[in-house]
Structure formats: C-alpha cells, structure tokens
Enzyme design. Structure first.
Site, PDB file in Angstrom:
ATOM      1  N   HIS A 118       0.667  -0.732   0.248  1.00  0.00           N
ATOM      2  CA  HIS A 118       0.248   0.090   0.242  1.00  0.00           C
ATOM      3  C   HIS A 118       1.068   1.088  -0.100  1.00  0.00           C
ATOM      4  CE1 HIS A 118      -3.380  -2.429   0.486  1.00  0.00           C
ATOM      5  NE2 HIS A 118      -4.013  -1.783   0.775  1.00  0.00           N
ATOM      6  N   HIS A 166       0.441  -4.354   9.557  1.00  0.00           N
ATOM      7  CA  HIS A 166       1.852  -3.801   9.196  1.00  0.00           C
ATOM      8  C   HIS A 166       2.990  -3.209   9.859  1.00  0.00           C
ATOM      9  CE1 HIS A 166       2.827  -4.308   4.790  1.00  0.00           C
ATOM     10  NE2 HIS A 166       1.431  -4.544   4.392  1.00  0.00           N
TER      11      HIS A 166
END
Length: 220
Positions: A118, A166
């Site tokens: 991302h 993450h």
C-alpha cells in the site's frame, strides 16, 4: 541505499527499530479497539490504496493519454505502475517477513509484510499522477495537487499501521522503494526524451511539459 539500510536493520532485528515497530503497533491497536469511527476511516483509506482502485484509476488515465496520442506517457504509466507492483511482490517473497500478530485484530491480511504494498503503491501512484498532469495544472492548482498527493500517501501508509497489518518499518520501506523506482523510471524516460531530440524534463513542470499549452485542464 535507504531501503537497503532498512532491510539490513529488519533482518538483523535491530532493537531500537523493533521497539519502535512494536510500540506503534500496540499503541495504535489499543486506540483503535474502542473507536469504531477511527477504524472505519482507516479502512476507507486502506481501500483507496488497494490494487483494484489503482487499476480503475490508471486504466482511465492510460485511455485518456492514448486518446490524446501521448503514447510515450502512456507507456511510462504502464511500466512504472505495473512494474512497481511486480517489484513489491518479488521483494516480499525474498524477505518473507511475517505480518504483526495481535490477540484481538481489527483487520486481517494475507501474505508477507515487508515492504508495504500500500505504501509503495501510494508513493508510485500519486507521483505518477503528478508527473503526468503537472503540465495542465497552473497557479494554485499545483501546490494544492502536491499537498493532496503528500497527504494521501502519508494517510494510506498510516492506515496500514493503524489497522495492525503492517509495521512502521514496512511502510517506510514501501515509501523508499517506491520513490527509488519512480526515480529510476524518470531517468529512463529522460533518456528516451534525449534520444528523441528533446532535453531532460523539468520535473517541476511534469514529464512532458511541452504538452501543457495544448491541453485544456477541463478535459482531464
């Protein structure tokens, strides 16, 4: 070099970096557990940064560029955006870092963690949009476009940490690798321009600044 340094620190399990990663993970997770609105916003930002959102956006951009007969720019978009995704998957496969583990997760993702796809996708995607469309942005539109791009890149990366999928170091690595990839593609594009008899592009004016006078911003 910054990406290589981050990778070495992650592989070596450097204590200060691990503590920073764990602290961000735990503190943001604790904050999100009791705030449904915050989670909804983070999920929305995360969805904006998913591959299918970029596919829709850049299919339109590439179609518009081809319609305007800007084949060189269209190829730049295809190679830069598509190549970034492939590069991210290859690096993830090589590093094979597990995602954060939480007792009560608010989001779930499959696959490995380093670097954040991302974050890398946001860095590459918004940089490409700026480089392509800067020639048709004038006056206050340029700083506004830069500001929106920077805020979206930061927000998408933050959402991945806030959702617990993450680590901070994953996001930073995605930013750095994405920026390096764009720089490499821009250098290649400028080589292509020189071979075509043009000088290197002034990036403050976009990759193909010559197209600006002939384009109407209302056509975008």
């Amino acid at each position: 070099m910054p990406f290589g340094l981050l990778l070495l620190l992650v592989e070596a399990q450097w204590s200060p970096l691990l503590r920073a990663d764990d602290a961000a993970r735990d503190n943001l997770h604790a904050f999100a557990l009791t705030r449904g609105g915050f989670v909804a916003v983070m999920e929305a930002l995360s969805n904006i940064g998913r591959w299918w959102a970029y596919l829709i956006c850049f299919t339109v951009v590439i179609g518009w560029l081809l319609w305007r007969r800007l084949v060189r720019l269209a190829l730049f978009v295809v190679v830069t955006v598509g190549g970034s995704g492939l590069l991210n998957e290859l690096v993830k496969l090589a590093v094979h870092r597990a995602r954060p583990v939480l007792i009560d997760p608010i989001a779930n993702e499959t696959g490995t963690s380093f670097p954040s796809g991302h974050a890398q996708g946001a860095m590459v995607g918004y940089a490409v949009l700026l480089l392509v469309f800067l020639p048709v942005l004038h006056g206050a539109a340029r700083p506004i476009a830069f500001t929106v791009a920077v805020l979206m890149v930061l927000a998408i990366g933050f959402s991945r940490v806030a959702l617990g999928v993450h680590y901070v170091s994953d996001v930073l690595a995605g930013y750095v690798l994405g920026a390096a990839w764009v720089a490499l593609m821009v250098a290649s594009f400028n080589t292509w321009r020189r071979e075509g008899g043009r000088g290197p592009a002034d990036l403050a004016a976009g990759l193909e600044p010559e197209i600006g006078p002939g384009l109407d911003p209302r056509e975008i």
